[in-house]
Write a protein that holds these residues in place. Structure first.
Motif, PDB file in Angstrom:
ATOM      1  N   ALA A 113       2.951  81.122  10.514  1.00  0.00           N
ATOM      2  CA  ALA A 113       1.712  81.644  10.621  1.00  0.00           C
ATOM      3  C   ALA A 113       1.218  81.956  12.112  1.00  0.00           C
ATOM      4  O   ALA A 113       0.714  83.185  12.506  1.00  0.00           O
ATOM      5  CB  ALA A 113       0.652  81.009  10.070  1.00  0.00           C
ATOM      6  N   VAL A 114       1.235  80.949  12.944  1.00  0.00           N
ATOM      7  CA  VAL A 114       1.087  80.799  14.451  1.00  0.00           C
ATOM      8  C   VAL A 114       2.173  82.096  15.005  1.00  0.00           C
ATOM      9  O   VAL A 114       1.302  83.003  15.853  1.00  0.00           O
ATOM     10  CB  VAL A 114       1.266  79.677  15.115  1.00  0.00           C
ATOM     11  CG1 VAL A 114       1.084  79.799  16.753  1.00  0.00           C
ATOM     12  CG2 VAL A 114       0.312  78.661  14.541  1.00  0.00           C
ATOM     13  N   GLU A 115       3.156  82.180  14.776  1.00  0.00           N
ATOM     14  CA  GLU A 115       4.224  83.340  15.091  1.00  0.00           C
ATOM     15  C   GLU A 115       3.576  84.504  14.930  1.00  0.00           C
ATOM     16  O   GLU A 115       3.511  85.517  15.846  1.00  0.00           O
ATOM     17  CB  GLU A 115       5.679  83.003  14.938  1.00  0.00           C
ATOM     18  CG  GLU A 115       6.309  84.142  15.327  1.00  0.00           C
ATOM     19  CD  GLU A 115       7.965  83.818  15.311  1.00  0.00           C
ATOM     20  OE1 GLU A 115       8.851  84.108  15.774  1.00  0.00           O
ATOM     21  OE2 GLU A 115       8.127  83.189  13.904  1.00  0.00           O
ATOM     22  N   MET A 116       3.407  84.812  13.570  1.00  0.00           N
ATOM     23  CA  MET A 116       2.737  86.165  13.262  1.00  0.00           C
ATOM     24  C   MET A 116       1.364  86.355  14.179  1.00  0.00           C
ATOM     25  O   MET A 116       1.312  87.618  14.478  1.00  0.00           O
ATOM     26  CB  MET A 116       2.478  85.963  11.734  1.00  0.00           C
ATOM     27  CG  MET A 116       3.573  85.891  10.831  1.00  0.00           C
ATOM     28  SD  MET A 116       4.684  87.379  10.848  1.00  0.00           S
ATOM     29  CE  MET A 116       5.804  86.575  11.922  1.00  0.00           C
ATOM     30  N   ARG A 117       0.295  85.515  14.131  1.00  0.00           N
ATOM     31  CA  ARG A 117      -0.639  86.112  15.047  1.00  0.00           C
ATOM     32  C   ARG A 117      -0.597  86.024  16.436  1.00  0.00           C
ATOM     33  O   ARG A 117      -1.009  86.741  17.055  1.00  0.00           O
ATOM     34  CB  ARG A 117      -1.724  85.027  14.622  1.00  0.00           C
ATOM     35  CG  ARG A 117      -3.160  85.141  15.360  1.00  0.00           C
ATOM     36  CD  ARG A 117      -4.217  84.510  14.752  1.00  0.00           C
ATOM     37  NE  ARG A 117      -5.709  84.979  15.352  1.00  0.00           N
ATOM     38  CZ  ARG A 117      -6.142  85.867  15.091  1.00  0.00           C
ATOM     39  NH1 ARG A 117      -5.893  86.599  13.997  1.00  0.00           N
ATOM     40  NH2 ARG A 117      -7.363  86.187  15.855  1.00  0.00           N
ATOM     41  N   TYR A 118       0.250  85.303  16.883  1.00  0.00           N
ATOM     42  CA  TYR A 118       0.332  85.093  18.617  1.00  0.00           C
ATOM     43  C   TYR A 118       1.664  85.469  19.035  1.00  0.00           C
ATOM     44  O   TYR A 118       1.798  85.616  20.308  1.00  0.00           O
ATOM     45  CB  TYR A 118       0.032  83.680  18.835  1.00  0.00           C
ATOM     46  CG  TYR A 118      -1.232  83.134  18.508  1.00  0.00           C
ATOM     47  CD1 TYR A 118      -2.464  83.632  19.064  1.00  0.00           C
ATOM     48  CD2 TYR A 118      -1.522  82.348  17.352  1.00  0.00           C
ATOM     49  CE1 TYR A 118      -3.867  83.074  18.566  1.00  0.00           C
ATOM     50  CE2 TYR A 118      -2.673  81.816  17.105  1.00  0.00           C
ATOM     51  CZ  TYR A 118      -3.759  82.165  17.347  1.00  0.00           C
ATOM     52  OH  TYR A 118      -5.089  81.883  16.831  1.00  0.00           O
ATOM     53  N   GLY A 119       2.678  85.512  18.256  1.00  0.00           N
ATOM     54  CA  GLY A 119       3.659  86.162  18.716  1.00  0.00           C
ATOM     55  C   GLY A 119       4.797  84.923  19.222  1.00  0.00           C
ATOM     56  O   GLY A 119       6.028  85.398  19.788  1.00  0.00           O
ATOM     57  N   LYS A 120       4.279  83.820  19.211  1.00  0.00           N
ATOM     58  CA  LYS A 120       5.152  82.635  19.398  1.00  0.00           C
ATOM     59  C   LYS A 120       4.915  81.345  18.597  1.00  0.00           C
ATOM     60  O   LYS A 120       3.679  81.107  18.196  1.00  0.00           O
ATOM     61  CB  LYS A 120       4.814  82.231  21.013  1.00  0.00           C
ATOM     62  CG  LYS A 120       5.490  81.030  21.528  1.00  0.00           C
ATOM     63  CD  LYS A 120       5.349  80.509  22.969  1.00  0.00           C
ATOM     64  CE  LYS A 120       6.238  79.215  23.097  1.00  0.00           C
ATOM     65  NZ  LYS A 120       5.950  78.927  24.496  1.00  0.00           N
ATOM     66  N   ALA A 121       5.857  80.912  17.812  1.00  0.00           N
ATOM     67  CA  ALA A 121       5.761  79.856  16.964  1.00  0.00           C
ATOM     68  C   ALA A 121       5.321  78.447  17.692  1.00  0.00           C
ATOM     69  O   ALA A 121       5.749  78.247  18.630  1.00  0.00           O
ATOM     70  CB  ALA A 121       7.102  79.744  16.414  1.00  0.00           C
ATOM     71  N   GLU A 122       4.274  77.929  16.968  1.00  0.00           N
ATOM     72  CA  GLU A 122       3.898  76.340  17.420  1.00  0.00           C
ATOM     73  C   GLU A 122       3.147  75.752  16.161  1.00  0.00           C
ATOM     74  O   GLU A 122       2.771  76.554  15.240  1.00  0.00           O
ATOM     75  CB  GLU A 122       2.982  76.794  18.558  1.00  0.00           C
ATOM     76  CG  GLU A 122       2.477  75.269  19.177  1.00  0.00           C
ATOM     77  CD  GLU A 122       1.402  75.669  20.581  1.00  0.00           C
ATOM     78  OE1 GLU A 122       0.598  74.887  20.430  1.00  0.00           O
ATOM     79  OE2 GLU A 122       1.900  76.566  20.901  1.00  0.00           O
ATOM     80  N   SER A 123       3.275  74.335  16.025  1.00  0.00           N
ATOM     81  CA  SER A 123       2.744  73.622  15.121  1.00  0.00           C
ATOM     82  C   SER A 123       1.671  72.384  15.814  1.00  0.00           C
ATOM     83  O   SER A 123       2.534  71.650  16.152  1.00  0.00           O
ATOM     84  CB  SER A 123       3.768  73.231  14.153  1.00  0.00           C
ATOM     85  OG  SER A 123       2.900  72.120  13.091  1.00  0.00           O
ATOM     86  N   LEU A 124       0.347  72.640  15.881  1.00  0.00           N
ATOM     87  CA  LEU A 124      -0.067  71.593  16.036  1.00  0.00           C
ATOM     88  C   LEU A 124      -0.154  70.376  15.425  1.00  0.00           C
ATOM     89  O   LEU A 124      -0.367  69.249  15.824  1.00  0.00           O
ATOM     90  CB  LEU A 124      -1.706  71.922  16.360  1.00  0.00           C
ATOM     91  CG  LEU A 124      -1.990  73.424  17.367  1.00  0.00           C
ATOM     92  CD1 LEU A 124      -3.598  73.546  17.542  1.00  0.00           C
ATOM     93  CD2 LEU A 124      -1.345  72.875  18.676  1.00  0.00           C
ATOM     94  N   GLN A 125      -0.131  70.478  14.039  1.00  0.00           N
ATOM     95  CA  GLN A 125       0.424  69.117  13.079  1.00  0.00           C
ATOM     96  C   GLN A 125       1.487  68.427  13.810  1.00  0.00           C
ATOM     97  O   GLN A 125       1.260  67.309  13.703  1.00  0.00           O
ATOM     98  CB  GLN A 125       0.603  69.666  11.845  1.00  0.00           C
ATOM     99  CG  GLN A 125      -0.638  70.169  11.104  1.00  0.00           C
ATOM    100  CD  GLN A 125      -0.184  70.541   9.620  1.00  0.00           C
ATOM    101  OE1 GLN A 125      -0.464  69.613   8.755  1.00  0.00           O
ATOM    102  NE2 GLN A 125       0.292  71.709   9.443  1.00  0.00           N
ATOM    103  N   VAL A 126       2.558  69.022  14.175  1.00  0.00           N
ATOM    104  CA  VAL A 126       3.926  68.220  14.471  1.00  0.00           C
ATOM    105  C   VAL A 126       3.310  67.784  15.716  1.00  0.00           C
ATOM    106  O   VAL A 126       3.827  66.606  16.094  1.00  0.00           O
ATOM    107  CB  VAL A 126       5.084  69.183  14.659  1.00  0.00           C
ATOM    108  CG1 VAL A 126       6.148  68.469  15.511  1.00  0.00           C
ATOM    109  CG2 VAL A 126       5.337  69.633  13.106  1.00  0.00           C
TER     110      VAL A 126
END
Length: 171
Positions: A113-126
């Motif tokens: 989801a983050v990659e779709m919105r911002y162009g770069k994957a990231e997970s704050l949960q992790v």
């Protein structure tokens, strides 16, 4: 499920499951695109290091949310520039049906989801879970000794696995 929804195309939807949050991209007309394994319960902590097949799906928001609470959460807008909504929606729709490698630590529903919105994957949960483990371990070693530090690492690893694997059916 909340009675009203004020999301706009391109918004990230955070869905509060029992032990974690599932993420989706709102594409308009009460539909979302999300990345899911579609599998059942996790069968152990060793899956943290392994990958499995995941699939990008387009579904009605209500079907993905079920009875869980949810909200719009464009969590990185204060740190990153979101891409244009039309680009987010177009790319999310283009991903529908694709099978991707799912790994709870390196590429999960939030990364997608983050990659779709911002162009770069990231997970704050992790990231938050790893930071917690990194802080607790040295403190335990100083305060109570190496045996407690090892126990803290084990508990932290268990907590990470539990929070990220508790229900792989939607994340």
């Amino acid at each position: 499920m909340a009675p009203t929804f004020n999301g706009k195309p391109g918004d990230l939807i955070e869905i509060f499951r029992k032990d974690y949050q599932h993420w989706a991209v709102y594409i308009g007309e009460n539909e979302v695109v999300h990345f899911t394994t579609g599998g059942g319960q996790s069968s152990g902590s060793l899956r943290l290091l392994s990958s499995s097949a995941g699939k990008v799906k387009r579904e009605k928001l209500a079907d993905v949310v079920g009875n869980d609470r949810y909200q719009v959460n464009n969590l990185l807008d204060n740190r990153r520039k979101a891409r244009e909504p039309s680009v987010i929606v177009m790319e999310a729709r283009a991903m529908v049906g694709r099978e991707l490698s799912y790994n709870v630590a390196t590429y999960n529903c939030e990364h997608f989801a983050v990659e779709m919105r911002y162009g770069k994957a990231e997970s704050l949960q992790v990231i938050k879970t790893l930071i917690t483990v990194a802080i607790v371990t040295p403190v335990a070693a100083v305060v109570a000794g190496p045996v407690v530090a090892i126990a803290a690492v084990a508990v932290g690893a268990f907590a990470l696995c539990r929070s990220l694997f508790s229900s792989r059916s939607s994340s």
